[in-house]
Design an enzyme around this catalytic site. Structure first.
Site, PDB file in Angstrom:
ATOM      1  N   HIS A  70       0.824  -1.217   0.000  1.00 56.19           N
ATOM      2  CA  HIS A  70       0.000   0.000   0.000  1.00 56.19           C
ATOM      3  C   HIS A  70       0.857   1.266   0.000  1.00 56.19           C
ATOM      4  CE1 HIS A  70      -3.216  -2.907   1.546  1.00 56.19           C
ATOM      5  NE2 HIS A  70      -3.481  -2.599   0.285  1.00 56.19           N
ATOM      6  N   ASP A 104      -9.988  -3.093  -0.366  1.00 56.90           N
ATOM      7  CA  ASP A 104      -9.581  -3.337   1.032  1.00 56.90           C
ATOM      8  C   ASP A 104      -9.236  -2.028   1.750  1.00 56.90           C
ATOM      9  OD1 ASP A 104      -6.659  -4.644  -0.520  1.00 56.90           O
ATOM     10  OD2 ASP A 104      -6.901  -2.621   0.275  1.00 56.90           O
ATOM     11  N   ASP A 129     -17.407  -0.817 -12.313  1.00 55.12           N
ATOM     12  CA  ASP A 129     -16.282  -1.345 -13.080  1.00 55.12           C
ATOM     13  C   ASP A 129     -15.306  -0.203 -13.347  1.00 55.12           C
ATOM     14  OD1 ASP A 129     -16.004  -3.346 -16.139  1.00 55.12           O
ATOM     15  OD2 ASP A 129     -14.497  -2.324 -14.916  1.00 55.12           O
ATOM     16  N   ASP A 142      -5.027  -0.577  -8.363  1.00 48.29           N
ATOM     17  CA  ASP A 142      -4.756  -1.609  -7.349  1.00 48.29           C
ATOM     18  C   ASP A 142      -5.725  -2.750  -7.589  1.00 48.29           C
ATOM     19  OD1 ASP A 142      -5.316  -1.832  -3.734  1.00 48.29           O
ATOM     20  OD2 ASP A 142      -4.303  -3.165  -5.159  1.00 48.29           O
ATOM     21  N   PRO A 202     -12.863  -9.991 -13.707  1.00 49.71           N
ATOM     22  CA  PRO A 202     -13.188  -8.606 -14.051  1.00 49.71           C
ATOM     23  C   PRO A 202     -11.962  -7.719 -14.250  1.00 49.71           C
ATOM     24  CG  PRO A 202     -13.611  -8.992 -11.715  1.00 49.71           C
ATOM     25  CD  PRO A 202     -13.298 -10.338 -12.325  1.00 49.71           C
TER      26      PRO A 202
HETATM   27  N1  SAM Z   1      -3.200  -5.699  -3.874  1.00 47.85           N
HETATM   28  C1  SAM Z   1      -3.927  -6.751  -4.437  1.00 47.85           C
HETATM   29  C2  SAM Z   1      -3.114  -7.375  -5.541  1.00 47.85           C
HETATM   30  O1  SAM Z   1      -2.104  -6.762  -5.957  1.00 47.85           O
HETATM   31  O2  SAM Z   1      -3.427  -8.483  -5.976  1.00 47.85           O
HETATM   32  C3  SAM Z   1      -5.251  -6.222  -4.922  1.00 47.85           C
HETATM   33  C4  SAM Z   1      -6.113  -5.887  -3.808  1.00 47.85           C
HETATM   34  S1  SAM Z   1      -7.656  -5.177  -4.176  1.00 47.85           S
HETATM   35  C5  SAM Z   1      -8.606  -5.993  -3.008  1.00 47.85           C
HETATM   36  C6  SAM Z   1      -8.176  -5.791  -5.712  1.00 47.85           C
HETATM   37  C7  SAM Z   1      -9.553  -5.325  -6.072  1.00 47.85           C
HETATM   38  O3  SAM Z   1      -9.695  -5.176  -7.493  1.00 47.85           O
HETATM   39  C8  SAM Z   1     -10.678  -6.296  -5.656  1.00 47.85           C
HETATM   40  O4  SAM Z   1     -11.400  -5.737  -4.594  1.00 47.85           O
HETATM   41  C9  SAM Z   1     -11.533  -6.451  -6.929  1.00 47.85           C
HETATM   42  O5  SAM Z   1     -12.915  -6.449  -6.669  1.00 47.85           O
HETATM   43  C10 SAM Z   1     -11.091  -5.227  -7.723  1.00 47.85           C
HETATM   44  N2  SAM Z   1     -11.342  -5.296  -9.166  1.00 47.85           N
HETATM   45  C11 SAM Z   1     -11.100  -6.319 -10.013  1.00 47.85           C
HETATM   46  N3  SAM Z   1     -11.501  -5.983 -11.264  1.00 47.85           N
HETATM   47  C12 SAM Z   1     -12.013  -4.720 -11.186  1.00 47.85           C
HETATM   48  C13 SAM Z   1     -12.584  -3.817 -12.129  1.00 47.85           C
HETATM   49  N4  SAM Z   1     -12.723  -4.145 -13.412  1.00 47.85           N
HETATM   50  N5  SAM Z   1     -12.959  -2.588 -11.696  1.00 47.85           N
HETATM   51  C14 SAM Z   1     -12.819  -2.231 -10.390  1.00 47.85           C
HETATM   52  N6  SAM Z   1     -12.298  -3.049  -9.446  1.00 47.85           N
HETATM   53  C15 SAM Z   1     -11.900  -4.270  -9.845  1.00 47.85           C
END
Ligand code: SAM
Length: 276
Positions: free
Chosen positions: A62, A86, A137, A155, A162
């Site tokens: 982070h 998160d 999205d 992130d 997705p």
């Molecule tokens: N730090 C972590 C990593 O490097 O793997 C990622 C943590 S963060 C929780 C990842 C977030 O991306 C998830 O909450 C997921 O729902 C979100 N995410 C995935 N695809 C997305 C999209 N198209 N638009 C917005 N958020 C998305």
């Protein structure tokens, strides 16, 4: 009987962690979510069987998403985080007094809700008055916003489900349009040991869109290979030209003014993945 969480980082390689308690599991509209208590790394959020964050090592990721780009831009006021449900990147963004508005766009509201409940030391800043949380999205949000942000941070999960579109050239071009004139973005770009092709492709795409493209690294023990990278694309400001003595002293546990520069010094096998 012992319970272990195992992430297969490839078909032939992975990590495993001893679990003392399962706090929540849910099949959301987009992914399988779980938060478990582990012996070595504390509470751990996983999505689709992949480690997203743990209470013990989350500060590295982070801090290294947020601070290199926010200390490179001279006056970041409007900041967007794509993904990041998160809340950890937002916590670090709010350490910068110049930030007036921090928008978080995550596709999955369940990640945000469970992180607030079970990971307060990470998600506890999402209700700050400077923060705007949008469940949408990120790909759509970026295409619907032009010339609006000083800094964009991606992130996201790895390029699965997705998040696949968030690693495509079209998305980086749309980020360029969503950024103001003299602005910049950063995205997590996986690891050089197991995803070298992905890194090379992202570096190539970003360097065709932004005049300045940079790559930096950090050690994150619970992420694939433990060696993680970040790609920065900038219209004007170069992180390598930042005057370390001007970097404000904010509370961090990994990022320092000296590390700001050192993180861009790459071993040869990673250097070879860079665009230039
Ligand atoms: N730090 C972590 C990593 O490097 O793997 C990622 C943590 S963060 C929780 C990842 C977030 O991306 C998830 O909450 C997921 O729902 C979100 N995410 C995935 N695809 C997305 C999209 N198209 N638009 C917005 N958020 C998305």
């Amino acid at each position: 009987m012992d319970l272990w969480f195992t992430e297969k980082q490839t078909d032939n390689f992975g990590i495993t962690a001893k679990v003392t308690k399962t706090l929540v599991t849910e099949r959301t509209k987009f992914q399988d979510l779980a938060i478990v208590e582990t012996v070595e790394f504390g509470r751990m959020l996983t999505l689709d069987g992949m480690v997203m964050t743990t209470v013990k090592d989350e500060f590295v990721y982070h801090e290294m998403v947020a601070h290199p780009v926010l200390f490179t831009h001279p006056n970041p006021r409007q900041v967007l985080v794509v993904g990041g449900g998160d809340g950890g990147v937002i916590r670090e963004v709010l350490k910068h007094p110049s930030v007036e508005r921090a928008v978080l766009v995550d596709i999955d509201g369940r990640v945000i809700a469970h992180s607030k409940q079970f990971l307060p030391e990470i998600a506890g800043w999402l209700d700050d008055p400077r923060v705007e949380v949008i469940v949408n999205d990120g790909y759509m949000h970026i295409h619907e916003h032009k010339n609006e942000y000083d800094v964009v941070m991606v992130d996201s999960t790895e390029p699965v489900g997705p998040a696949v579109q968030l690693f495509e050239r079209g998305f980086y071009a749309a980020i360029h349009a969503a950024l103001k004139e003299d602005s910049m973005f950063v995205a997590q770009t996986d690891n050089p040991w197991l995803k070298a092709d992905l890194m090379r492709q992202v570096q190539r795409d970003v360097s065709e869109i932004f005049p300045i493209t940079r790559l930096y690294m950090a050690n994150i023990p619970t992420y694939p290979s433990g060696l993680w990278t970040f790609t920065m694309g900038s219209k004007t400001y170069d992180p390598l030209l930042v005057d370390e003595s001007q970097i404000a002293d904010i509370p961090t546990r990994y990022y320092t003014p000296q590390l700001h520069k050192a993180a861009f010094v790459l071993p040869r096998f990673v250097e070879e993945l860079k665009a230039d």
